[in-house]
Write a protein that holds these residues in place. Sequence first.
Motif, PDB file in Angstrom:
ATOM      1  N   LEU A 128      -6.067 -61.567   0.234  1.00  0.00           N
ATOM      2  CA  LEU A 128      -6.402 -62.240  -1.023  1.00  0.00           C
ATOM      3  C   LEU A 128      -7.895 -62.131  -1.312  1.00  0.00           C
ATOM      4  O   LEU A 128      -8.319 -61.890  -2.455  1.00  0.00           O
ATOM      5  CB  LEU A 128      -5.974 -63.715  -0.947  1.00  0.00           C
ATOM      6  N   PHE A 129      -8.710 -62.264  -0.258  1.00  0.00           N
ATOM      7  CA  PHE A 129     -10.161 -62.151  -0.407  1.00  0.00           C
ATOM      8  C   PHE A 129     -10.551 -60.755  -0.870  1.00  0.00           C
ATOM      9  O   PHE A 129     -11.369 -60.586  -1.787  1.00  0.00           O
ATOM     10  CB  PHE A 129     -10.819 -62.489   0.936  1.00  0.00           C
ATOM     11  N   LEU A 130      -9.948 -59.720  -0.245  1.00  0.00           N
ATOM     12  CA  LEU A 130     -10.272 -58.347  -0.624  1.00  0.00           C
ATOM     13  C   LEU A 130      -9.833 -58.047  -2.058  1.00  0.00           C
ATOM     14  O   LEU A 130     -10.530 -57.337  -2.799  1.00  0.00           O
ATOM     15  CB  LEU A 130      -9.599 -57.366   0.342  1.00  0.00           C
ATOM     16  N   SER A 131      -8.672 -58.580  -2.438  1.00  0.00           N
ATOM     17  CA  SER A 131      -8.221 -58.374  -3.819  1.00  0.00           C
ATOM     18  C   SER A 131      -9.198 -59.009  -4.803  1.00  0.00           C
ATOM     19  O   SER A 131      -9.552 -58.406  -5.831  1.00  0.00           O
ATOM     20  CB  SER A 131      -6.824 -58.975  -4.005  1.00  0.00           C
ATOM     21  N   PRO A 160     -14.832 -49.224   0.784  1.00  0.00           N
ATOM     22  CA  PRO A 160     -14.644 -48.901   2.216  1.00  0.00           C
ATOM     23  C   PRO A 160     -15.559 -49.696   3.147  1.00  0.00           C
ATOM     24  O   PRO A 160     -15.073 -50.222   4.168  1.00  0.00           O
ATOM     25  CB  PRO A 160     -14.926 -47.390   2.275  1.00  0.00           C
ATOM     26  N   PRO A 161     -16.864 -49.830   2.878  1.00  0.00           N
ATOM     27  CA  PRO A 161     -17.668 -50.680   3.763  1.00  0.00           C
ATOM     28  C   PRO A 161     -17.222 -52.136   3.775  1.00  0.00           C
ATOM     29  O   PRO A 161     -17.252 -52.788   4.824  1.00  0.00           O
ATOM     30  CB  PRO A 161     -19.098 -50.552   3.193  1.00  0.00           C
ATOM     31  N   ILE A 162     -16.797 -52.644   2.592  1.00  0.00           N
ATOM     32  CA  ILE A 162     -16.321 -54.026   2.550  1.00  0.00           C
ATOM     33  C   ILE A 162     -15.070 -54.186   3.402  1.00  0.00           C
ATOM     34  O   ILE A 162     -14.934 -55.155   4.168  1.00  0.00           O
ATOM     35  CB  ILE A 162     -16.048 -54.448   1.085  1.00  0.00           C
ATOM     36  N   ILE A 163     -14.132 -53.225   3.283  1.00  0.00           N
ATOM     37  CA  ILE A 163     -12.902 -53.283   4.088  1.00  0.00           C
ATOM     38  C   ILE A 163     -13.238 -53.173   5.574  1.00  0.00           C
ATOM     39  O   ILE A 163     -12.674 -53.892   6.418  1.00  0.00           O
ATOM     40  CB  ILE A 163     -11.942 -52.161   3.656  1.00  0.00           C
ATOM     41  N   LEU A 164     -14.157 -52.281   5.927  1.00  0.00           N
ATOM     42  CA  LEU A 164     -14.541 -52.118   7.330  1.00  0.00           C
ATOM     43  C   LEU A 164     -15.167 -53.392   7.869  1.00  0.00           C
ATOM     44  O   LEU A 164     -14.805 -53.857   8.972  1.00  0.00           O
ATOM     45  CB  LEU A 164     -15.519 -50.946   7.457  1.00  0.00           C
ATOM     46  N   LEU A 165     -16.098 -53.979   7.118  1.00  0.00           N
ATOM     47  CA  LEU A 165     -16.734 -55.214   7.574  1.00  0.00           C
ATOM     48  C   LEU A 165     -15.727 -56.362   7.668  1.00  0.00           C
ATOM     49  O   LEU A 165     -15.811 -57.191   8.583  1.00  0.00           O
ATOM     50  CB  LEU A 165     -17.873 -55.589   6.612  1.00  0.00           C
ATOM     51  N   THR A 166     -14.775 -56.402   6.721  1.00  0.00           N
ATOM     52  CA  THR A 166     -13.731 -57.432   6.794  1.00  0.00           C
ATOM     53  C   THR A 166     -12.878 -57.252   8.034  1.00  0.00           C
ATOM     54  O   THR A 166     -12.514 -58.224   8.715  1.00  0.00           O
ATOM     55  CB  THR A 166     -12.854 -57.377   5.530  1.00  0.00           C
ATOM     56  N   GLY A 167     -12.535 -55.990   8.342  1.00  0.00           N
ATOM     57  CA  GLY A 167     -11.755 -55.726   9.557  1.00  0.00           C
ATOM     58  C   GLY A 167     -12.502 -56.145  10.809  1.00  0.00           C
ATOM     59  O   GLY A 167     -11.911 -56.727  11.742  1.00  0.00           O
ATOM     60  N   ILE A 168     -13.812 -55.851  10.848  1.00  0.00           N
ATOM     61  CA  ILE A 168     -14.612 -56.271  11.999  1.00  0.00           C
ATOM     62  C   ILE A 168     -14.646 -57.786  12.098  1.00  0.00           C
ATOM     63  O   ILE A 168     -14.516 -58.370  13.187  1.00  0.00           O
ATOM     64  CB  ILE A 168     -16.032 -55.687  11.893  1.00  0.00           C
TER      65      ILE A 168
END
Length: 468
Positions: A174-177, A19-27
């Motif tokens: 792709l990066f998140l995967s 979740p923090p990684i997804i949040l930071l990626t979204g930001i």
Amino acid sequence: MPEFEHLSLRQRLLLWLLPPIILLTGIWIGVAYAIILHFTNLAYDRALEDTVQTLASQVHIEPDPVEINLPPTARRMLEFDQVDTIYFSVSDEHGYQLVGNHGLPPNPDDDKAPGETWFYNDVIDGKHLCLVEYTIPNPHTGEAIHVRVAETLNKRKILSREVLTYYMLAPQLLFLSGIGLLVWYGIGRGIAPLSRIRDAIAQRTHEDLSPLIETGLPAEVREQVHVINGLMARLGRTIAAQRRFIADATHQLRTPITVLRTQIELALRADPNDLHTFIAKLDATSARLSRLTNQLLNLNRAEAGLTGAAEFASLAVDEWIEDVVAEHVPMALDKAIEVSVDIAEAIPAIRGDRQLLSEMLANLIDNAIRYTPAGGRIKVDVRQGRENIILTITDNGPGIPQSEKQHVLKRFYRGTETGAFVGSGLGLTIAHEILVLHGGRIELAAVSKENSGLRVMVEIPIAIAILR
């Protein structure tokens, strides 16, 4: 989704990390998109500025009238755009349109300087437009000529969607995967030592308490394994003490129980006139059996204290010694033995288990009374040392030969100078074990050069908390 407490360590770490990684990626996507959109608009705005500047260069201000050199070919080139609709207008100060294909609203900002370019947004016929205005001063009339060019936002929206979809969302997915797979694999590698520890413990029997291997483990896992090894070491000592106690109790209790049963059988067959004699023997044997049982239990308790079961508390030395000595005064009076106690003033307290320390002192005094002949003397002396309390018990009994002083502290060892008294050989052993538990020591010495009499010196550390 399973309840959190049923999740594996790997799943829990993923729930904490992703979740923090997804949040930071979204930001990051939002910030990058805003930056790209800014520069995209800047590029289109500059193109629009070039258009308005080109159109303004075709305006020639004469005394009368204002001429605009805009042939049909140039007009078609100005209006040509396959995606957006282009509007242009040249008007005077009063809003009269000199040339153009649509009336365009003026810049709402009144603070306008001639010769500058101004950008603004507005809506015409339900279409959102980006407009640019350039003002040309008229030196003959003092008024201004306004050149305006506007275009719809289709290209900007299309470019924004393409950037967001193809150049940002797709690579980030792709990066998140990849991040998810790497985190899953990395966590698996990171917690692999836990699986090895689990397998090492699962393969052991209940008798294998050897320490687990601590080398090659991460610091956090090594700390846990170190604690487990400490627990197994304490457990091993406790089990060894219990086994030793059971073996000792079985060995030592067998003889008095056998004697007791034999005496009972003889008493049952004896003449009634001799029954009193057999009862007296039974009483003596029972007393010995009771004393042996109590000493075995006290020895077991002292050894259990070495594994961490003892509870220490502050203990007043003078009160503790006087209580124990008072309990043995009747026994000393029966043998006409004089017992004197000399306790120095202001003796500091010690920390320890009162019951165990009382048992230690009771064994020493009991031994002194039993081995001291009738009419003898026993002296209990207490002094304060540098970092400990020195307790000395002196008697004028037969003493211990020099050759046996190294053996009398061993369990069940009985010296050659025991006389008529038959002991269990546990008194000094119990005292030694209790002193080891309390960080103290015991020392045996002869009173005279002829090795007669015995001086038992005991050292017990002073309570650190009291000293401070």
